[in-house]
Structures are given as C-alpha cells and as structure tokens.
Design an enzyme around this catalytic site. Structure first.
Site, short mmCIF file in Angstrom:
data_model
loop_
_atom_site.label_atom_id
_atom_site.label_comp_id
_atom_site.label_asym_id
_atom_site.label_seq_id
_atom_site.Cartn_x
_atom_site.Cartn_y
_atom_site.Cartn_z
N TYR A 275 76.25 27.91 -4.95
CA TYR A 275 76.92 27.84 -3.77
C TYR A 275 76.21 28.19 -2.57
CZ TYR A 275 81.03 26.71 -6.37
OH TYR A 275 82.03 26.14 -7.57
N ASN B 129 75.95 27.44 -11.82
CA ASN B 129 76.75 27.03 -10.48
C ASN B 129 76.23 27.66 -9.29
OD1 ASN B 129 78.55 26.27 -12.19
ND2 ASN B 129 79.84 27.87 -11.97
N GLU C 42 80.29 31.73 -15.70
CA GLU C 42 79.99 32.77 -14.57
C GLU C 42 80.44 34.18 -15.25
OE1 GLU C 42 81.50 31.94 -10.72
OE2 GLU C 42 80.38 30.31 -10.61
N HIS D 99 87.10 30.34 -18.59
CA HIS D 99 86.82 30.24 -17.14
C HIS D 99 87.93 31.57 -16.75
CE1 HIS D 99 85.32 27.89 -13.76
NE2 HIS D 99 85.98 28.69 -13.33
N ARG E 9 84.51 18.12 -15.94
CA ARG E 9 84.37 19.29 -16.53
C ARG E 9 85.73 20.17 -16.43
NH1 ARG E 9 81.90 24.79 -14.05
NH2 ARG E 9 82.33 26.10 -16.00
N GLU F 249 78.82 23.43 -11.19
CA GLU F 249 79.43 23.61 -9.96
C GLU F 249 78.47 23.86 -8.80
OE1 GLU F 249 82.21 26.98 -9.65
OE2 GLU F 249 82.73 26.51 -11.65
C1 FCB Z 1 82.99 29.80 -8.79
C2 FCB Z 1 84.20 29.52 -9.88
C3 FCB Z 1 85.21 28.44 -9.49
C4 FCB Z 1 85.47 28.41 -8.03
C5 FCB Z 1 84.22 28.42 -7.29
C6 FCB Z 1 84.77 28.37 -5.99
O1 FCB Z 1 82.52 31.00 -8.78
O2 FCB Z 1 83.59 29.40 -10.88
O3 FCB Z 1 86.19 28.82 -10.25
O4 FCB Z 1 86.34 29.37 -7.51
O5 FCB Z 1 83.63 29.48 -7.52
#
Ligand code: FCB
Length: 441
Positions: A293, A291, A162, A117, A74, A349
């Site tokens: 995290y 995405n 995002e 992006h 990607r 992500e």
């Molecule tokens: C996300 C972003 C990516 C990177 C990660 C850690 O929010 O899409 O570009 O910075 O976080």
C-alpha cells in the site's frame, strides 16, 4: 507499458469484510464479531453483520467480477462457517464456498483462496488463539478440510493474509481483534501463524494436491526521515518489525537477531521456538504473495519499544493517511529479489481509500484511478527490469468493512451504498477493465 498473456489480473476481498450473513448457515462468531461489538474498538461501532451482504448477493457480485474481466478473484474463507465449534465440521458452511467457487468457475474466473484473513473463530480465541501452539494444529485440520473439499474448485491457495497484522497489530498494538497490547502475545501469535503456514503447505503436498500454494505478507519498505544515524536505526528497526520478522524465518530459517535482541525482554527466552520450527516455516512455496500500500518513513523515538515512529512526509496521502509511493514499490521488490527469493511474486493486494461522492449515479474517483494506474505502471516496470511479477490483485472489488475504520474508508472500485446495498461501478472500475482488456497501462 504492457503485460504479457500469462500475467494474472485479479481483484480481492475477504470474508468478514464483505459477507455479512453473520449468523447464517451455522456460522458462529469470529474474533472480529466480538471485537466490533465491543464499544470503542471500531469507528461508529460498525460491525460486519451485514457488510456487503455478499452471502446473499454473491451471484450479482460474480457478475460484476466477470464484467470487470479479471483472470482471477481472490477471496477468503470464514473459518467459523466451516468449524463453528471445536471439532464440529459444518457442511452447510462449506456449501456456501462450493457454490461461490462453482459460480466463479462457470463464469470462467480463476480463484485464489485465502484460508486465514483474520476472522479466527471466537471459540478458538477462547482456548488462547494464536498464542497457543495448539492453534497451529487446529488450523491444519481446518486447512485439510478445505483442501479436501475445495481443491478442485481452487486455482491457487494462500495460507495466511498478513501475519504482521494478525500478530503485532492485533496483539501488541491492540488495534485489531483480539485487541491485546502485549508483545509476548504478538511474538507467540506470529510464531504459531508462520508455523501453521509451513505445516499446511507440507500437508497440502502430502495429500497429492498440486495447485500453487503460498503466503501473503504485508510489506512496506522503510526509509529514514533524515540522514542522522538515529533515524537510520529507526528505519532499520521498522523494517525488522514489519518485514524481516516474517521474511527471514520463511526464507532464511531464523528470526533476525537485531530484532530478537529488542524483543528479548518480552520473549520469555523464546521458549515458544521449538527445534525444527524454522524448517517447517521454510517449507518451499510456489509463490510469495505481497500486499503493498505505502512506504514507511521513520524517525527515532526513544519512547517506542523499537525506537522507531512514523515521520511526517510531504507525499500525497490517501484517505488512510498513507503516502502514495509507487517508486518505493519498485524498491521493495528489488530488495526482495536481492535478499530473499526468486519465487514468482503475486501482488495480492494494492489499492487506496478516498472520499467518494456519488454524482448523478456516477463516482468519478480520479485519485483512486490515478493510484491504480501509477502502481500498475510500477508493476509493468518491475517486469521490464526482470523482477518477475506474476500477477496483480486490486484491493478491493467492493467498498467494505475496513476493520477498525468500519465503513468510513472506501477501497472499492465498486461503490456500495450500505443502506440499500446498491453497487455502483466507479470510474476506476472502468479504467481497470480497460487496462485488463488492452493488457496495457
Ligand atoms: C490490508 C488487508 C485488507 C484491507 C486492506 C486495506 O491490510 O489485508 O483486508 O483491509 O489492508
């Protein structure tokens, strides 16, 4: 736990974070060049002028991706390489992506291409950027050019990465380019970004193209830090702020009214919402990109415009200060399946930053490896539960320019020495390689 043959393993990057070559091939500045070169915005006054020098080293990087063994890579396109000025197409900028995508194809690697992006051309910000409805039309012209030139070399398209970051984080919280602190600006930006997404998907289909196309949202399930009513309200608002403001228009055709009520004082009567906009935003996609995290833990805060603030937790934290929370990842996907959609979901992500040390030419990044394994196990579990996750992209291939944190946060499974541009595969790289090879975690 295993993954079936169709499951797509991937790895992700984005243009401004890795390319460098900031003035090469006719590229003009994006809002991130401007932001990074404004003192006080990025840690250490770092910028993406060189970054990972991927612009010059893409063949070496493709070889690394090949060695990793992923099905798909990607990447994103730098809009200001393609349109360096209003209305001026730059074929030299497009050639970089044709060459890169061709190199990937020749190495048997599929591609997921993100159109936006966050590196908006500065010339477009000078016209008002995403706050202006015109920006959606200009995005459409850019998208169509990319579709026409690159569709043959692309396996899946992502319109936006995002939108929450490109709107609220950038225009209300001021932490990302263009660095505004104005809720009205953020609301307008979010609206025009979602609108441009729907417009691009519609146009893609009417061009007769048929690769899967979708959008990527950053989602984080929000939990109250106590059982109190106030903290539950705070969590509900955090959910509305981060998740529902984007999911609802795409899948339900409206902004959530609880949040709209909170924003009403800043919304100019929502005059930027025109008849028919939600129908466009709801244009059916082929997948949803997520995405993920970390989870969000919320407590009531009377000072915040949404009465919500982050609360302290006792979870293990990454170098970003984010909770390691793989179980909540499963909760999130359950919630999406229950409340929003049965479209295939790609995790576009997921990854973590830690302090890395190079020892005798190796990087033993146990914590990143552990995070990767835990989250891949969660994905395998989701599929056991029938939640239908079609693929997983690890963030990120390389250590890179981590936005407002500059080069101080390392997310790569490949270490980059930013003085020499040497790449060192970390232990997490080899662990991921093994998982992909065995289709088992
Ligand atoms: C996300 C972003 C990516 C990177 C990660 C850690 O929010 O899409 O570009 O910075 O976080």
């Amino acid at each position: 736990m295993s993954f079936n043959k169709e499951f797509i393993f991937g790895v992700a990057t984005s243009s401004y974070q890795i390319e460098g070559g900031f003035d090469k091939g006719g590229r003009t500045p994006s809002i991130w060049d401007t932001f990074a070169k404004t003192k006080g915005k990025v840690v250490n006054f770092d910028n993406g002028d060189v970054a990972c020098d991927h612009y010059n080293r893409y063949k070496e990087d493709v070889a690394i991706i090949k060695e990793l063994g992923v099905d798909c890579y990607r990447l994103s396109i730098a809009w200001s390489r393609i349109f360096p000025e209003y209305g001026r197409y730059n074929s030299e900028g497009m050639k970089f992506y044709k060459d890169l995508l061709m190199e990937l194809k020749q190495n048997g690697i599929k591609t997921a291409v993100t159109l936006y992006h966050w590196d908006l051309p500065q010339w477009l910000q000078d016209r008002g950027g995403w706050e202006e409805r015109e920006c959606a039309d200009i995005f459409l012209q850019y998208a169509v050019k990319c579709f026409n030139e690159l569709d043959d070399l692309t396996d899946m398209w992502i319109t936006h990465n995002e939108p929450w970051c490109a709107s609220f984080l950038s225009n209300a919280l001021g932490e990302h380019a263009p660095g505004k602190k104005n809720i009205t600006s953020a609301l307008k930006a979010a609206h025009h970004i979602l609108l441009s997404h729907g417009m691009a998907v519609r146009e893609y289909r009417s061009l007769g193209c048929n690769k899967p196309i979708g959008i990527t949202l950053n989602l984080s399930p929000a939990y109250p830090s106590s059982n109190s009513y106030a903290d539950k309200l705070a969590a509900s608002n955090a959910d509305g702020f981060l998740n529902r403001w984007f999911l609802d228009p795409i899948f339900k055709g409206s902004y959530p009214f609880d949040m709209a009520n909170l924003y009403a004082a800043h919304s100019l009567g929502f005059e930027f919402v025109k008849a028919g906009d939600f129908e466009i935003m709801m244009e059916k996609c082929d997948f949803l990109g997520i995405n993920y995290y970390n989870r969000t833990l919320s407590k009531f805060d009377a000072e915040s415009f949404m009465f919500s603030a982050g609360a302290e937790s006792n979870y293990e934290k990454t170098d970003m200060g984010w909770d390691v929370s793989p179980d909540e990842f499963i909760d999130l996907i359950k919630m999406i399946r229950q409340n929003y959609t049965d479209l295939p979901i790609y995790i576009t992500e997921n990854g973590s930053a830690w302090t890395d040390i190079v020892e005798a030419g190796y990087v033993h990044d146990d914590k990143r490896t552990d995070y990767l394994v835990k989250h891949l196990k969660a994905v395998a579990k989701m599929n056991e539960l029938g939640l239908d996750i079609a693929g997983y992209f690890c963030w990120s291939l390389l250590d890179n320019f981590e936005w407002a944190y500059g080069y101080t946060k390392r997310f790569g499974i490949v270490y980059v020495d930013f003085d020499t541009q040497e790449r060192i595969k970390k232990d997490s790289f080899y662990r991921y390689q093994q998982i992909i090879r065995d289709r088992t975690v």
